[in-house]
Design an enzyme around this catalytic site. Structure first.
Site, PDB file in Angstrom:
ATOM      1  N   CYS A   1       0.758  -1.242   0.007  1.00 42.47           N
ATOM      2  CA  CYS A   1      -0.019  -0.044   0.006  1.00 42.47           C
ATOM      3  C   CYS A   1       0.953   1.531  -0.122  1.00 42.47           C
ATOM      4  O   CYS A   1       0.604   2.123  -0.735  1.00 42.47           O
ATOM      5  CB  CYS A   1      -0.884  -0.232   1.220  1.00 42.47           C
TER       6      CYS A   1
ATOM      7  N   CYS B   1      -6.281  -2.823   7.249  1.00 41.66           N
ATOM      8  CA  CYS B   1      -7.858  -1.923   7.099  1.00 41.66           C
ATOM      9  C   CYS B   1      -8.945  -3.000   6.492  1.00 41.66           C
ATOM     10  O   CYS B   1      -9.778  -2.858   6.707  1.00 41.66           O
ATOM     11  CB  CYS B   1      -7.673  -0.775   6.432  1.00 41.66           C
TER      12      CYS B   1
END
Length: 382
Positions: free
Chosen positions: A120, A217
Site C-alpha cells: 500500500c 484495514c
C-alpha cells in the site's frame, strides 16, 4: 533575496517561509497523521489534507481498530475543520484493489505470508497519492509514519525512528530515492507515542485519545482466511496435515488457515513433542509439520530489491549488514550477497525461525540507524 544557508531553511527543508510552502498531509484519521497536519498548520505552512477511501467503508462504519474506514474519514475531516485547512477525500478503491488486495489474496493462496501494508505504501500512498500531491503543486508530502529522513552526503536517507517501539522502517523499505526527496516524516524524532498524544491534546484535536489501529484495514479482527474466502470463493479446499516423511497426522479445512511457524490450532493432539507448520504444499493441499528446529533458516533468497545504500547494489560481492525478516523482530547480523540488480541471497549469521515467502527482508546499516533498502523473501530458505 533567496535564502541559501542551511540555517535559513524552514523546518521542512525549503529556503522560503512556511506560508509559501505547500505540504500535502496524508491523513488516515488517526492521531499520528492528525498531529502532523496540526503541527504544520500551526507553524504556518500551506497545509492540504488528503484522505484516501481505500475500500467500501459503508459496511465498516462501526468497526474500530482499523484504518481507512468511514469513521476515520470523518475524524480527518473534523481535524481539518478545527485547524482551518482544506481537506479532500479521494476514491482510490479500484486502485487499492488492483494494487494491493488482489495480490494479497493470490499470494496467500500460493502459500505465502504477504505484507499488504508495504504494498500500500509502495503502490498507492507513495505512488498515486504522491503524484496527486505534485498535481496540487505541493512542495512535499508529509505522513505520520514513525521513521526519520536525514540528509546525507549523497542526498536524503532513511533512518529508524527514535522510538524503537514505534519504528515503521520495516514497512517503508521500498521507498525510492525519488520518493524520499519529496516525503517528510515529522514524527520520526519523537521519543514516544506519549509525546504524540500530548501534542494532540495541546492542539485540542478530537482524536487525541483515539486508539491506535491494529488490523490491516481490509482484514477485520486479523482473520485473513475469512477475507480470502470472500475474495476467492472456493479457495479453502480441505487436505491433509502430514509430517516431513509424508505420514498423515490429521486433516485441515484449507491451507489458507495456516502460516509458517504456526503451532496452535493444528488439531493433531496426542503427540509427545510440539509440532509447527514448516511448509505449505499448496498444489497438494498439504500442511507439513515438524519439530521447531526445522524452522531455523540461515540462507534467505530475496528479490524485487530496492537499494538505498551508497553506490550501485552490485558494486560489492558481499556486504556486512543487519536485517529484519519480521516487523516485530530486532535487526540481526547478516551477509548480503547480490545475485543481480534486484536479487540477492542473505546469509543470517544466527539462524531465524519462521522465515516465510511473502515477508519482507529489510536491510540496515550494522550498528547504525540507516535503512539500506530491502526486498521480498520469495521461496523457503535453507
Amino acid at each position: 533575496m533567496a535564502l541559501d544557508r542551511t540555517s535559513d531553511l524552514n523546518s521542512l527543508g525549503f529556503a522560503k517561509p512556511p506560508a509559501e510552502t505547500r505540504v500535502v498531509v496524508a491523513m488516515s484519521g488517526g492521531v499520528d497523521s492528525s498531529v502532523v497536519a496540526a503541527m504544520l498548520a500551526e507553524e504556518g505552512y500551506d497545509v492540504v489534507g488528503v484522505t484516501l477511501q481505500l475500500y467500501d467503508h459503508g459496511a465498516a462504519l462501526a468497526k474500530k481498530g482499523a484504518c481507512c474506514a468511514g469513521l476515520d474519514i470523518h475524524d480527518a475531516r473534523r481535524v481539518a475543520e478545527e485547524m482551518g485547512f482544506p481537506h479532500y477525500v479521494l476514491d482510490y478503491e479500484n486502485i487499492f484493489r488492483d494494487a494491493v488486495i488482489d495480490e494479497f489474496a493470490d499470494s496467500y493462496l500460493a502459500g505465502a505470508t504477504p505484507v499488504p501494508c508495504i504494498r500500500c505504501n509502495e503502490r498507492v500512498k507513495f505512488k498515486d497519492l504522491l503524484e496527486t500531491a505534485r498535481d496540487l503543486d505541493a512542495d512535499c508530502m508529509a505522513t505520520g509514519h514513525y521513521i526519520q529522513r536525514k540528509m546525507g552526503a549523497a542526498g536524503a536517507e532513511l533512518h529508524s525512528a527514535a522510538d524503537a517501539a514505534r519504528d515503521q522502517s520495516y514497512f517503508l523499505f521500498s521507498t525510492t530515492p525519488e520518493q524520499l526527496s519529496f516525503l517528510r516524516f515529522p514524527l520520526g524524532h519523537l521519543a514516544s507515542k506519549a509525546e504524540t498524544r500530548a501534542l494532540a491534546a495541546k492542539y485540542g484535536l478530537p482524536v487525541a485519545d483515539k486508539p491506535d489501529s491494529q488490523d490491516i484495514c481490509f482484514v477485520p479482527n486479523g482473520n485473513y482466511a475469512s477475507v480470502i474466502e470472500k475474495l476467492r470463493p472456493g479457495a479453502a479446499e480441505p487436505g491433509e496435515i502430514v509430517d516431513t516423511s509424508g505420514r498423515v497426522l490429521g486433516h485441515h479445512e484449507g491451507v489458507i488457515h495456516y502460516t509458517i511457524g504456526q503451532r496452535r490450532g493444528l488439531g493433531i493432539g496426542g503427540l509427545s513433542d510440539p509440532l509447527y507448520v514448516v511448509r505449505l504444499d499448496v498444489d497438494a493441499r498439504r500442511v507439513v509439520v515438524g519439530p521447531k528446529e526445522l524452522l531455523a533458516t540461515r540462507q534467505v533468497p530475496v528479490r524485487e530489491i530496492n537499494w538505498l545504500g551508497e553506490g550501485a547494489f552490485t558494486d560489492q560481492p558481499e556486504r556486512e549488514i543487519s536485517v529484519k525478516v519480521r516487523s516485530t523482530r530486532p535487526p540481526r547480523e547478516a551477509i548480503l550477497r547480490p545475485v543481480s540488480d534486484t536479487e540477492a541471497v542473505v546469509e543470517l549469521l544466527t539462524p531465524e525461525e519462521g522465515v516465510s515467502p511473502g515477508q519482507a527482508c529489510v536491510f540496515y546499516e550494522t550498528g547504525g540507524t540507516r535503512i539500506l533498502g530491502g526486498g521480498w523473501i520469495w521461496k523457503g530458505g535453507a
